[in-house]
Design an enzyme around this catalytic site. Sequence first.
Site, PDB file in Angstrom:
ATOM      1  N   ARG A 129      38.329 -27.966 -67.998  1.00 51.91           N
ATOM      2  CA  ARG A 129      39.307 -29.000 -67.432  1.00 51.91           C
ATOM      3  C   ARG A 129      40.489 -29.141 -68.415  1.00 51.91           C
ATOM      4  NH1 ARG A 129      38.189 -33.125 -63.022  1.00 51.91           N
ATOM      5  NH2 ARG A 129      36.162 -31.907 -62.476  1.00 51.91           N
ATOM      6  N   ARG A 142      44.361 -39.416 -61.442  1.00 50.56           N
ATOM      7  CA  ARG A 142      43.574 -38.098 -61.617  1.00 50.56           C
ATOM      8  C   ARG A 142      44.569 -36.827 -61.513  1.00 50.56           C
ATOM      9  NH1 ARG A 142      39.197 -38.955 -57.291  1.00 50.56           N
ATOM     10  NH2 ARG A 142      38.653 -36.885 -57.639  1.00 50.56           N
ATOM     11  N   ARG A 155      33.237 -42.357 -52.979  1.00 47.73           N
ATOM     12  CA  ARG A 155      33.366 -42.355 -54.645  1.00 47.73           C
ATOM     13  C   ARG A 155      34.362 -43.330 -55.104  1.00 47.73           C
ATOM     14  NH1 ARG A 155      33.784 -36.180 -56.255  1.00 47.73           N
ATOM     15  NH2 ARG A 155      35.423 -37.210 -57.932  1.00 47.73           N
ATOM     16  N   ARG A 162      36.863 -38.711 -47.593  1.00 53.02           N
ATOM     17  CA  ARG A 162      35.875 -38.194 -48.096  1.00 53.02           C
ATOM     18  C   ARG A 162      34.655 -39.116 -48.229  1.00 53.02           C
ATOM     19  NH1 ARG A 162      35.449 -34.976 -53.845  1.00 53.02           N
ATOM     20  NH2 ARG A 162      36.631 -37.025 -54.505  1.00 53.02           N
TER      21      ARG A 162
HETATM   22  P1  AP5 Z   1      35.859 -31.702 -52.066  1.00 50.79           P
HETATM   23  O1  AP5 Z   1      35.328 -30.165 -51.906  1.00 50.79           O
HETATM   24  O2  AP5 Z   1      34.982 -32.618 -52.289  1.00 50.79           O
HETATM   25  O3  AP5 Z   1      37.251 -31.431 -53.079  1.00 50.79           O
HETATM   26  P2  AP5 Z   1      37.057 -31.285 -54.864  1.00 50.79           P
HETATM   27  O4  AP5 Z   1      38.141 -30.437 -55.209  1.00 50.79           O
HETATM   28  O5  AP5 Z   1      35.466 -31.136 -55.099  1.00 50.79           O
HETATM   29  O6  AP5 Z   1      37.611 -32.752 -55.486  1.00 50.79           O
HETATM   30  P3  AP5 Z   1      36.883 -33.813 -56.294  1.00 50.79           P
HETATM   31  O7  AP5 Z   1      37.432 -35.061 -56.191  1.00 50.79           O
HETATM   32  O8  AP5 Z   1      35.317 -33.689 -56.643  1.00 50.79           O
HETATM   33  O9  AP5 Z   1      37.545 -33.234 -57.770  1.00 50.79           O
HETATM   34  P4  AP5 Z   1      37.669 -33.843 -58.959  1.00 50.79           P
HETATM   35  O10 AP5 Z   1      37.824 -32.887 -60.102  1.00 50.79           O
HETATM   36  O11 AP5 Z   1      38.636 -34.717 -59.130  1.00 50.79           O
HETATM   37  O12 AP5 Z   1      36.133 -34.414 -59.191  1.00 50.79           O
HETATM   38  P5  AP5 Z   1      34.917 -34.121 -59.889  1.00 50.79           P
HETATM   39  O13 AP5 Z   1      33.497 -34.685 -59.404  1.00 50.79           O
HETATM   40  O14 AP5 Z   1      35.012 -32.483 -60.539  1.00 50.79           O
HETATM   41  O15 AP5 Z   1      36.854 -31.977 -50.989  1.00 50.79           O
HETATM   42  C1  AP5 Z   1      37.478 -33.099 -50.755  1.00 50.79           C
HETATM   43  C2  AP5 Z   1      37.311 -33.460 -49.541  1.00 50.79           C
HETATM   44  O16 AP5 Z   1      38.197 -32.755 -48.604  1.00 50.79           O
HETATM   45  C3  AP5 Z   1      35.805 -33.533 -48.543  1.00 50.79           C
HETATM   46  O17 AP5 Z   1      35.817 -34.709 -47.823  1.00 50.79           O
HETATM   47  C4  AP5 Z   1      35.975 -32.161 -47.971  1.00 50.79           C
HETATM   48  O18 AP5 Z   1      34.950 -32.170 -46.869  1.00 50.79           O
HETATM   49  C5  AP5 Z   1      37.309 -32.079 -47.448  1.00 50.79           C
HETATM   50  N1  AP5 Z   1      37.794 -30.704 -47.355  1.00 50.79           N
HETATM   51  C6  AP5 Z   1      37.398 -29.785 -48.489  1.00 50.79           C
HETATM   52  N2  AP5 Z   1      37.789 -28.633 -48.081  1.00 50.79           N
HETATM   53  C7  AP5 Z   1      38.550 -28.603 -46.847  1.00 50.79           C
HETATM   54  C8  AP5 Z   1      39.582 -27.953 -46.036  1.00 50.79           C
HETATM   55  N3  AP5 Z   1      39.702 -26.698 -46.254  1.00 50.79           N
HETATM   56  N4  AP5 Z   1      40.072 -28.308 -44.922  1.00 50.79           N
HETATM   57  C9  AP5 Z   1      39.861 -29.752 -44.554  1.00 50.79           C
HETATM   58  N5  AP5 Z   1      39.178 -30.577 -45.468  1.00 50.79           N
HETATM   59  C10 AP5 Z   1      38.471 -30.289 -46.334  1.00 50.79           C
HETATM   60  O19 AP5 Z   1      34.960 -35.050 -61.546  1.00 50.79           O
HETATM   61  C11 AP5 Z   1      34.846 -36.323 -61.380  1.00 50.79           C
HETATM   62  C12 AP5 Z   1      35.238 -36.958 -62.789  1.00 50.79           C
HETATM   63  O20 AP5 Z   1      34.112 -36.529 -63.814  1.00 50.79           O
HETATM   64  C13 AP5 Z   1      36.342 -36.594 -63.478  1.00 50.79           C
HETATM   65  O21 AP5 Z   1      37.585 -37.464 -63.291  1.00 50.79           O
HETATM   66  C14 AP5 Z   1      36.060 -36.803 -64.769  1.00 50.79           C
HETATM   67  O22 AP5 Z   1      35.967 -38.227 -65.180  1.00 50.79           O
HETATM   68  C15 AP5 Z   1      34.625 -36.069 -64.964  1.00 50.79           C
HETATM   69  N6  AP5 Z   1      34.719 -34.869 -65.503  1.00 50.79           N
HETATM   70  C16 AP5 Z   1      34.241 -33.721 -64.566  1.00 50.79           C
HETATM   71  N7  AP5 Z   1      34.222 -32.559 -65.108  1.00 50.79           N
HETATM   72  C17 AP5 Z   1      34.900 -32.803 -66.439  1.00 50.79           C
HETATM   73  C18 AP5 Z   1      35.235 -32.086 -67.678  1.00 50.79           C
HETATM   74  N8  AP5 Z   1      35.041 -30.753 -67.608  1.00 50.79           N
HETATM   75  N9  AP5 Z   1      35.745 -32.642 -68.767  1.00 50.79           N
HETATM   76  C19 AP5 Z   1      35.955 -34.037 -68.718  1.00 50.79           C
HETATM   77  N10 AP5 Z   1      35.448 -34.898 -67.688  1.00 50.79           N
HETATM   78  C20 AP5 Z   1      35.159 -34.144 -66.555  1.00 50.79           C
HETATM   79 MG    MG Z   2      34.100 -32.170 -56.169  1.00 48.80          MG
END
Ligand code: AP5
Ligand code: MG
Length: 257
Positions: A105, A194, A183, A150
């Site tokens: 990231r 974000r 969430r 979601r």
């Molecule tokens: P979904 O597939 O859940 O989307 P996503 O891209 O995975 O979204 P996230 O919110 O999980 O991403 P994020 O990067 O903010 O969070 P993460 O958990 O990685 O789809 C979203 C919705 O849309 C769902 O309801 C799905 O059904 C629907 N959908 C999907 N595709 C679709 C389509 N084509 N058509 C229609 N509907 C659709 O990270 C969370 C937190 O963890 C961060 O904020 C941070 O605090 C920490 N973190 C994570 N990784 C790191 C890192 N590398 N370094 C530091 N902190 C980190």
């Molecule tokens: Mg995700």
Amino acid sequence: MHRLVFRLPEMDEQPAPIVIVVLGPPGAGKGTQSSLLANLLRIPHISIGNLLRWHARDESEVGVRLRGMMALGQLVPDTLVLDVLATRMSEPDCTRGLILDGFPRTLKQAELLERGLLKSPFYANNLGENLVALHLRVQQDTIVGRLSGRRICSRCSATYHLESQPPRVTGECDFDGSALTIREDDRKATVLKRLQIYERETAPILSHYVDKASLLEVDGEQSKENIAQEIVTAIQGILRASIAGAKNIQSTLEDNL
Ligand code: AP5
Ligand code: MG
């Protein structure tokens, strides 16, 4: 000093395992596509967000700190992320390749990943083919709509959407019947925060991957099935072009399509 540990097969045992990093703003569909691809490619889907959320349930000092940072949409410090990730990546199922959802990231995280991979002769010779960066492009309006609808399973983290992917029984996970939850970081103000962090910290990785990896640009506004098909076709093209081949994954794809 942290390092990412890869369990690798013996040199002549199989071709280099592919590492797919899935990039895109919150709500782009990284988790959804990673899960579909993991089934097709039969390689593990490692969601850093899910692993961190799991640790954040803990009542320890670290768990409480993690909960606080994640609820505010902030990035978690590298030391914690790398600890969690290195532990998961050293498990035996990662030897055939892996899908990294949510890592890297930052440019620093991208460099740490490459440094870890380059220690192996598999990747040192052809990192460009065996490290694939997938960028899911979506508009801000789409993101807000996706995240406000979601729902996730409180037990297994399966993801649903009230309109585009509802569960069979309202409020219950299809797989284990557990309650679906919202969430904490999907509140609108946190989503906007974000997004800002994504633009500032993560978007610059894309140009880095133009040089360092095979970068796939995908229109994330399509249906999830069309997106998956587009990605699989592109990955097949990369694998065919790869000097090493990666025959195991190639034949798995052909069996499943
Ligand atoms: P979904 O597939 O859940 O989307 P996503 O891209 O995975 O979204 P996230 O919110 O999980 O991403 P994020 O990067 O903010 O969070 P993460 O958990 O990685 O789809 C979203 C919705 O849309 C769902 O309801 C799905 O059904 C629907 N959908 C999907 N595709 C679709 C389509 N084509 N058509 C229609 N509907 C659709 O990270 C969370 C937190 O963890 C961060 O904020 C941070 O605090 C920490 N973190 C994570 N990784 C790191 C890192 N590398 N370094 C530091 N902190 C980190
Ligand atoms: Mg995700």
